[in-house]
Design an enzyme around this catalytic site. Structure first.
Site, PDB file in Angstrom:
ATOM      1  N   ARG A 247       0.867  -1.186   0.000  1.00 48.92           N
ATOM      2  CA  ARG A 247       0.000   0.000   0.000  1.00 48.92           C
ATOM      3  C   ARG A 247       0.902   1.235   0.000  1.00 48.92           C
ATOM      4  O   ARG A 247       1.938   1.261   0.659  1.00 48.92           O
ATOM      5  CB  ARG A 247      -0.909   0.031   1.224  1.00 48.92           C
ATOM      6  CG  ARG A 247      -2.137  -0.859   1.098  1.00 48.92           C
ATOM      7  CD  ARG A 247      -3.116  -0.354   0.020  1.00 48.92           C
ATOM      8  NE  ARG A 247      -4.321  -1.155  -0.062  1.00 48.92           N
ATOM      9  CZ  ARG A 247      -4.510  -2.173  -0.915  1.00 48.92           C
ATOM     10  NH1 ARG A 247      -3.566  -2.523  -1.755  1.00 48.92           N
ATOM     11  NH2 ARG A 247      -5.659  -2.822  -0.931  1.00 48.92           N
ATOM     12  N   GLU A 276      -3.128   7.601  -4.613  1.00 48.60           N
ATOM     13  CA  GLU A 276      -3.569   7.073  -5.916  1.00 48.60           C
ATOM     14  C   GLU A 276      -4.844   7.755  -6.391  1.00 48.60           C
ATOM     15  O   GLU A 276      -5.724   8.001  -5.564  1.00 48.60           O
ATOM     16  CB  GLU A 276      -3.814   5.559  -5.814  1.00 48.60           C
ATOM     17  CG  GLU A 276      -2.536   4.801  -5.564  1.00 48.60           C
ATOM     18  CD  GLU A 276      -2.740   3.287  -5.461  1.00 48.60           C
ATOM     19  OE1 GLU A 276      -3.808   2.791  -5.869  1.00 48.60           O
ATOM     20  OE2 GLU A 276      -1.811   2.626  -4.973  1.00 48.60           O
ATOM     21  N   HIS A 294      -0.922   0.054  -9.935  1.00 47.80           N
ATOM     22  CA  HIS A 294      -1.584  -0.863  -8.986  1.00 47.80           C
ATOM     23  C   HIS A 294      -2.063  -2.137  -9.703  1.00 47.80           C
ATOM     24  O   HIS A 294      -3.258  -2.427  -9.726  1.00 47.80           O
ATOM     25  CB  HIS A 294      -2.750  -0.145  -8.289  1.00 47.80           C
ATOM     26  CG  HIS A 294      -3.129  -0.761  -6.970  1.00 47.80           C
ATOM     27  ND1 HIS A 294      -3.542  -0.039  -5.881  1.00 47.80           N
ATOM     28  CD2 HIS A 294      -3.178  -2.063  -6.559  1.00 47.80           C
ATOM     29  CE1 HIS A 294      -3.830  -0.845  -4.871  1.00 47.80           C
ATOM     30  NE2 HIS A 294      -3.607  -2.091  -5.264  1.00 47.80           N
TER      31      HIS A 294
END
Ligand code: DGY
Length: 328
Positions: A247, A276, A294
């Site tokens: 993360r 993000e 991602h």
């Protein structure tokens, strides 16, 4: 969103899912599927929570305490599509009587593959090389062109040795003959560690000091927020690389930019980012940085398996059984 039919539990699916999953969800539920695949706003999430029995969210849906305070709350289960659930305030969900499930296991191999791919890409300058060829700048082979860093036999430091960390260790040790060191506050049993040829270190700092490649595999929690900060980046070898498929907010992205600018580490390979889909603009200009959007679990097979796992959790819940992947 499409209009629900009556008679079965209503389900809001926040994003487009593989069509086989959407079909199965529509067979089992009065499913309101996403039409245009946009990330839901707070108002849209709250509208879903007040009008549907179940929500199938993803990492792009911020289900904060404030969002979950909505009245009257109709939703009873948040069946997350993904293993990480840091976008859901689970304490607030629990306080509101919501069940939360995730989709572990099925994405372990793909995420581990992603981490290994990033390690190889950043070490062997793959992104830079590809940009060079595509730009028409390649003039032919030469012995000193674009020399990278050897991976085989080097030391890989894993922060977090859960399912994905172990899968990375297996690939690195048995595939690339790497020495694997790790830190995890909840380490695997000794026989698992031995089978992976891994060595536990006392803390994060000890791993950072020794590793040629540092790969992050911790969950995002208040304890791991900015775990990799300026002081910790300082501990890494100047020849070492940082890899993050976990993360974004485990890394202080501004501190990482500063460390890369000052050449305090050799490079970074990132699949996840602190804000993000925003990426620190400085990173975009750095040749020694690999950036992916991602993609950890992004294969057709795994996204199908994730969807079916979420479906399984929903079906169990509405049949009165305990969902297999209940997190609260
Ligand atoms: C996961 O499963 O946690 C992926 O990062 C997508 O959310």
């Amino acid at each position: 969103m499409t209009t629900p039919r009556t008679g079965r539990p209503t389900l809001v699916v926040t994003r487009r899912l593989p069509s086989a999953v959407e079909q199965r969800l529509a067979q089992e539920f009065d499913a309101r599927l996403s039409v245009d695949d946009h990330a839901l706003s707070t108002a849209e999430l709250q509208a879903a929570l007040t009008s549907a029995d179940a929500l199938l969210p993803t990492v792009t849906d911020r289900l904060s305490a404030q969002v979950l305070q909505v009245e009257p709350l109709r939703t009873k289960i948040l069946a997350n599509f993904g293993v990480g659930f840091n976008h859901i305030d689970v304490a607030a969900a629990k306080a509101r009587g919501l069940v939360v499930t995730n989709t572990p296991d099925v994405l372990t191999d793909d995420t581990a593959d992603d981490a290994v791919m990033l390690m190889l890409m950043v070490a062997r300058r793959a992104g830079e090389g590809e940009r060079h060829v595509r730009a028409g700048a390649w003039t032919g082979w030469r012995p000193t062109q674009m020399l990278g860093t050897k991976v085989s036999g080097k030391t890989l430091g894993l922060i977090g040795m859960g399912r994905i960390g172990r899968a990375v260790a297996r690939r690195a040790h048995h595939g690339f003959g790497m020495r694997v060191i790790f830190h995890d506050p909840y380490p695997p049993p000794a026989d698992v560690v031995a089978e992976l040829g891994a060595e536990a270190k006392r803390g994060v700092d000890a791993v950072l000091r020794e590793a040629d490649f540092v790969s992050l595999h911790s969950p995002a929690t208040p304890e791991t927020h900015h775990l990799i900060n300026a002081a910790r980046l300082e501990l890494m070898k100047p020849t070492a690389f940082l890899i993050n498929t976990a993360r974004g907010d485990i890394v202080d992205e501004a501190a990482l930019v500063a460390a890369l600018k000052a050449a305090r580490i050799a490079g970074a390979a990132l699949d996840v980012f602190e804000r993000e889909p925003q990426v620190s603009p400085e990173l975009l200009t750095m040749e020694n940085v690999v950036l992916l959007p991602h993609l950890g679990s992004a294969t057709q097979e795994t996204r199908l398996a994730m969807g079916l796992r979420a479906l399984e959790n929903l079906k169990a819940f509405f049949s009165g059984a305990a969902p297999r992947d209940r997190v609260v």
